[in-house]
Scaffold this motif. Structure first.
Motif, PDB file in Angstrom:
ATOM      1  N   ILE A 215     -28.189  91.542 -71.194  1.00  0.00           N
ATOM      2  CA  ILE A 215     -28.693  90.177 -71.005  1.00  0.00           C
ATOM      3  C   ILE A 215     -28.590  89.382 -72.314  1.00  0.00           C
ATOM      4  CG2 ILE A 215     -30.712  88.794 -70.402  1.00  0.00           C
ATOM      5  CD1 ILE A 215     -29.305  90.167 -68.064  1.00  0.00           C
ATOM      6  N   LEU A 216     -28.866  90.025 -73.436  1.00  0.00           N
ATOM      7  CA  LEU A 216     -28.730  89.341 -74.726  1.00  0.00           C
ATOM      8  C   LEU A 216     -27.269  88.989 -74.993  1.00  0.00           C
ATOM      9  CD1 LEU A 216     -31.221  91.368 -76.946  1.00  0.00           C
ATOM     10  CD2 LEU A 216     -31.556  89.116 -75.905  1.00  0.00           C
ATOM     11  N   PHE A 217     -26.347  89.848 -74.581  1.00  0.00           N
ATOM     12  CA  PHE A 217     -24.914  89.538 -74.707  1.00  0.00           C
ATOM     13  C   PHE A 217     -24.561  88.310 -73.876  1.00  0.00           C
ATOM     14  CE2 PHE A 217     -20.672  89.975 -72.823  1.00  0.00           C
ATOM     15  CZ  PHE A 217     -19.880  89.961 -73.966  1.00  0.00           C
ATOM     16  N   LEU A 218     -25.053  88.252 -72.639  1.00  0.00           N
ATOM     17  CA  LEU A 218     -24.785  87.092 -71.789  1.00  0.00           C
ATOM     18  C   LEU A 218     -25.430  85.826 -72.332  1.00  0.00           C
ATOM     19  CD1 LEU A 218     -25.327  88.660 -68.227  1.00  0.00           C
ATOM     20  CD2 LEU A 218     -23.145  88.173 -69.366  1.00  0.00           C
ATOM     21  N   LEU A 219     -26.523  85.983 -73.055  1.00  0.00           N
ATOM     22  CA  LEU A 219     -27.270  84.828 -73.545  1.00  0.00           C
ATOM     23  C   LEU A 219     -26.681  84.236 -74.813  1.00  0.00           C
ATOM     24  CD1 LEU A 219     -29.758  83.003 -73.258  1.00  0.00           C
ATOM     25  CD2 LEU A 219     -31.071  84.752 -74.484  1.00  0.00           C
TER      26      LEU A 219
ATOM     27  N   VAL B 190     -31.905  81.038 -66.962  1.00  0.00           N
ATOM     28  CA  VAL B 190     -32.251  82.258 -66.215  1.00  0.00           C
ATOM     29  C   VAL B 190     -32.099  83.501 -67.095  1.00  0.00           C
ATOM     30  CG1 VAL B 190     -31.734  81.271 -63.956  1.00  0.00           C
ATOM     31  CG2 VAL B 190     -29.910  82.409 -65.241  1.00  0.00           C
ATOM     32  N   HIS B 191     -31.152  83.487 -68.039  1.00  0.00           N
ATOM     33  CA  HIS B 191     -31.002  84.626 -68.945  1.00  0.00           C
ATOM     34  C   HIS B 191     -32.208  84.744 -69.882  1.00  0.00           C
ATOM     35  CE1 HIS B 191     -27.178  85.213 -67.278  1.00  0.00           C
ATOM     36  NE2 HIS B 191     -26.418  84.607 -68.172  1.00  0.00           N
TER      37      HIS B 191
ATOM     38  N   PHE C 205     -38.722  88.909 -69.372  1.00  0.00           N
ATOM     39  CA  PHE C 205     -39.210  89.973 -68.486  1.00  0.00           C
ATOM     40  C   PHE C 205     -38.931  91.344 -69.091  1.00  0.00           C
ATOM     41  CE2 PHE C 205     -39.357  87.117 -64.653  1.00  0.00           C
ATOM     42  CZ  PHE C 205     -40.625  87.476 -64.238  1.00  0.00           C
ATOM     43  N   LEU C 206     -37.683  91.552 -69.519  1.00  0.00           N
ATOM     44  CA  LEU C 206     -37.292  92.860 -70.035  1.00  0.00           C
ATOM     45  C   LEU C 206     -38.039  93.203 -71.321  1.00  0.00           C
ATOM     46  CD1 LEU C 206     -33.443  92.607 -69.400  1.00  0.00           C
ATOM     47  CD2 LEU C 206     -35.016  94.190 -68.282  1.00  0.00           C
TER      48      LEU C 206
END
Length: 208
Positions: free
Chosen positions: A126-130, A144-145, A151-152
């Motif tokens: 998720i951090l990569f996508l963000l 959303v990321h 959450f994570l």
């Protein structure tokens, strides 16, 4: 459905190694209170509950944005994003299931599996996508990321604290059971050793 037994043993051993508090004092006579103590984390369970409803929204938003920007992405990032979406979807289902089982039923291996999946797989992805600007991140995706990352992050911290409590509770119960077993059935070797020492002392105290 539960984890395979070899995997459960490995996760249980990992949990005892990582989460056991070596500075915790020895067992005391609090067995009755410890037996009814609830270790499950309410904040963690609430987070998992809302995560279950948020994940479909995250998935739909990410897929729609991927469809819109797909033509302008390089082949390299196209392959990466499609692979990530497949992996994240599969891992998230397993992760949430393990989180529910581990927290509600106070199962250490399942909760340890949930913690490892959250920390080592989902959160880095998720951090990569963000933060990877080469993915041409859109405002909706970023929003959303960020929520998913929050959450994570919270679940990693809450699961870590809950695991420490569960492992220490199990360790305390084990030590109390061992102590009670020794009181009920004293080791015969101790008595035989005491008798041998008395015989030797009596023999040594006789006339030369």
């Amino acid at each position: 459905m539960s984890l395979p037994e070899p995997l459960r043993r490995r996760l249980g051993s990992f949990s005892r190694t990582v989460f056991t508090d070596s500075h915790r004092p020895g067992p005391q006579y609090q067995a009755d209170r410890a037996g009814i103590e609830i270790i499950s984390s309410l904040p963690l369970q609430m987070s998992l509950y809302f995560n279950v409803y948020f994940f479909p929204f995250w998935w739909i938003s990410t897929v729609v944005m991927l469809h819109l920007k797909y033509p302008v992405l390089s082949d390299y990032y196209k392959f990466i994003l499609v692979t990530i979406m497949i992996l994240v979807s599969l891992i998230e289902v397993i992760r949430l299931y393990l989180g529910y089982m581990g927290n509600l039923q106070e199962k250490v291996p399942e909760l340890a599996g949930f913690w490892l999946l959250s920390l080592l797989l989902q959160l880095p992805v998720i951090l990569f996508l963000l933060f990877n600007e080469g993915l041409k991140i859109q405002p909706l995706e970023r929003a959303v990321h960020i929520i998913f990352a929050l959450f994570l992050s919270f679940q990693v911290i809450a699961a870590f604290v809950t695991l420490k409590r569960m492992v220490n509770k199990l360790a305390t119960h084990f030590r109390l059971n061992e102590f009670d077993r020794l009181e009920e059935h004293p080791a015969p070797e101790l008595y035989s050793l005491g008798k041998e020492e008395r015989v030797v002392s009596m023999a040594g105290g006789g006339p030369s």
